[in-house]
Scaffold this active site. Sequence first.
Site, PDB file in Angstrom:
ATOM      1  N   TRP A 183       0.846  -1.198   0.000  1.00  0.00           N
ATOM      2  CA  TRP A 183       0.000   0.000   0.000  1.00  0.00           C
ATOM      3  C   TRP A 183       0.882   1.249   0.000  1.00  0.00           C
ATOM      4  CZ3 TRP A 183      -0.277   4.154   3.307  1.00  0.00           C
ATOM      5  CH2 TRP A 183      -1.380   4.999   3.176  1.00  0.00           C
ATOM      6  N   HIS A 184       2.005   1.180   0.747  1.00  0.00           N
ATOM      7  CA  HIS A 184       2.889   2.348   0.833  1.00  0.00           C
ATOM      8  C   HIS A 184       3.581   2.651  -0.488  1.00  0.00           C
ATOM      9  CE1 HIS A 184       2.412   1.873   5.187  1.00  0.00           C
ATOM     10  NE2 HIS A 184       2.732   3.151   5.247  1.00  0.00           N
ATOM     11  N   GLY A 185       3.870   1.622  -1.260  1.00  0.00           N
ATOM     12  CA  GLY A 185       4.523   1.920  -2.523  1.00  0.00           C
ATOM     13  C   GLY A 185       4.956   0.681  -3.257  1.00  0.00           C
TER      14      GLY A 185
END
Lengths: 330, 478
Positions: B322-324
């Site tokens: 989700w963060h990257g």
Amino acid sequence: MTNSSISSSREAGLFFRRLAGFLLLSLAVVSLLSILCYHTVIKTIKDDRHCLLPENTEMLIMGDSHSMTGIMPDEHINTLNSAKRAEILPMTYLKLRFYTENNPQIKYIILSLGYHSLTWNREEVMYLPEAVSYYCDNYFQLYDKEMRQLASTGQGTYYLSWLKFVVGVPLELSKNISQYLRIHLGTFNYSYYPFWGGFTEMEAPVIDNNSEIPIHRHFFRYSNRVEMSNIMIDYFERIIKYCNERGIDIFVVNTPVVREYFEKVPEGYKSGMDRVLDKMSTKYCNLYYLDYSQMEMPGTCWLDSDHLSIEGAKKFSGILYKEIDRLNKE
Amino acid sequence: MLFNSLRYLIFFPVIVFLYYLLPHKYRWALLLAASYYFYMCWRVEYALLIVTSTLVDYAAGILMSKESEKRKRGKYLALSLLVNLGLLFVFKYYNFVSINLINLFADYNIFLNMPELKILLPVGISFYTFQTLSYTIDIYKGRRRAERHLGIFALYVAFFPQLVAGPIERSTHLLPQFRQQHQFRYRNVSDGLKLMLWGFFKKVVIADRLALLVNTIYRDPEHYSGFPLLIAVYFFSFQIFCDFSAYSDIAVGSARVLGYDLTENFHRPYFARNIKEFWHRWHISLTSWFRDYVFIPLGGNRVSPLQFYYNIIVVFLLSAFWHGANWTFLFWGFLHGIYYIFTDLIERLNSKFFHLNIQNRVIKLFDVLLTFHLVTFAWIFFRAGSLNKAFLIIRKISSGIKINWQDAWGLTTIQLTIALVSLAIMLGVQIFQEKRGSLREYILRYPLMVRYGIYLALIIYIFSAGLFTNDKFLYFQF
């Protein structure tokens, strides 16, 4: 009116009364602090006396990132590089006056001038809020009346700097504290001024030779080509005229760019710059134009399509200084 | 629009003024227009993505509410998931997946032709996507009814204080608040403004200042020795906390001024005694999202220990993704998964064999410091641009530390002093809050002039020590 809305209006009344009181108190305290700050920090850092260059300095390199990354001062005796990233010609003019007025030993100026230097995009940065704030932060103490007028055209960010440097409001005071303390401790010198810049080593080999982005940034606005800027041309002439009056020779250098970049520079700018230089050359005898924009360099000499790496800077500086010395002998 | 910009300092009071001036029935329209303006200040065309998400989820919600059978509701949920996650995939993950597929197949002499997409990541896409997904999943599960008012639903998706970096709000918490009539309350406005002020302090004085050193050193770690790298590692730990929690504070504070209650996103995470506790204190809205919509549906902790640990790793890897889209984030998530499992194993062993319940201060401090260092170690992978760089940093730090200081690392001695003093102030406040509760309540006991003095001192400190270079918030990229 319901009980709830009556109590809401009462609370709003109380809030605004207290807010007004708080703002009045803030105004009083900030005014006192501003007076204190102006007479200590701002007055000290505005002092011109600290801009003395080493006595043997004869040649000063000026301009934007092209000379900042491309021309090494160590490759030539008695030379200093003061170029700063994104410096536009009006700032160079103010800086030139600042250093030369206090350092009469300067005999030569090297100024980088690319095809992009005289375009509207370079002028536009004087009006964009973020850029105004950048230039004000770094060059404000050099601003004359004319520059203040130019920079203030409808920009809130200019007035923040005005509050800082003219009124003394302690906004971002921490940025100026180092300079202030250095002056007091006696460790301050010409290179600590925020507008100095200086040669910057860029070791990275080819990062991205894609010339599309810089070409677009330099010569286009959206999909339209931008005009040449009269203000930039005017300041370019002022620089040369000023040097002429002081007996300083100025070497205007078009630093190397990759072939792809050169070919993509729209034709109008090349001929436009040639016209400007021809006009100046006939008017001022102290101007020498050195065009290296088409100079071939190996891949590792490029930082990107229009900047040199440290290896490129070393090679290019050697060639440039040789030519300058030859011209000086003549 | 950035919270730490002049524009927001003008925008926000104007909206607050108009909001309380307007009758309740028009307020949603004002907030919706303000929210879209807020977002479009960054890029106009990407507002279309929010519009798409809003319309699809609104329609999916209405259609699902008409179906009594869960199976039939499933197809509308699938549509919502497909559109939202599809957009997220295209804008955030496509390039990562395509590059890795190309490299993978190239090893077997199969050359895929997948073009690279040259598009900017829309700010906040992961946040509002997860927020709208929670809405449709809740309707599918029968936890809430569909919102019939398109304007209010659109406002739930785009509410400006939390649009680009959370907190990720649940529909059950935020949507009903848009229907409530919010009167002007002195306490709400005053508390909200104080929270915003504290957020500005953390962002412009601490986070942006630490960023000067962190960015310089993380850009080329190969050029630095162990000591500056170690400093950058510690500083990043504080930078990311101050940056992200500052955004949350300003978001929660802005909403509170308008009378809305947003979820607390950070609860002094660096005071956690173990990794489990850390995740109950860090980015709480995201952690609880993964708990409710991934971990519990996978079986939660009512499964065998092996299955439980598998679930934990899955949740942490998804959270990392989700963060990257980068292997560094995945490694960071995996590391936290391992930490979590290890903590759980120790707790199980303790409750089975040792029954220790140590409340000794020194042991507590040791636990807090150990947890902080484990988290800080994991941040290396989060921040380094590549795994190679992360391992290089670790190698260089472990090969020796020689203490000295150079201005060229991005912070002059003066700037460093300001950073350390400000960090000490922040930690001091947090220690107070840990031990004695709300500092705001404590200050309220003092006479008005003393309180004014404290707030004014903080404001002057922020303006004179802050860096107003309009640095974006770190979590905008997620």
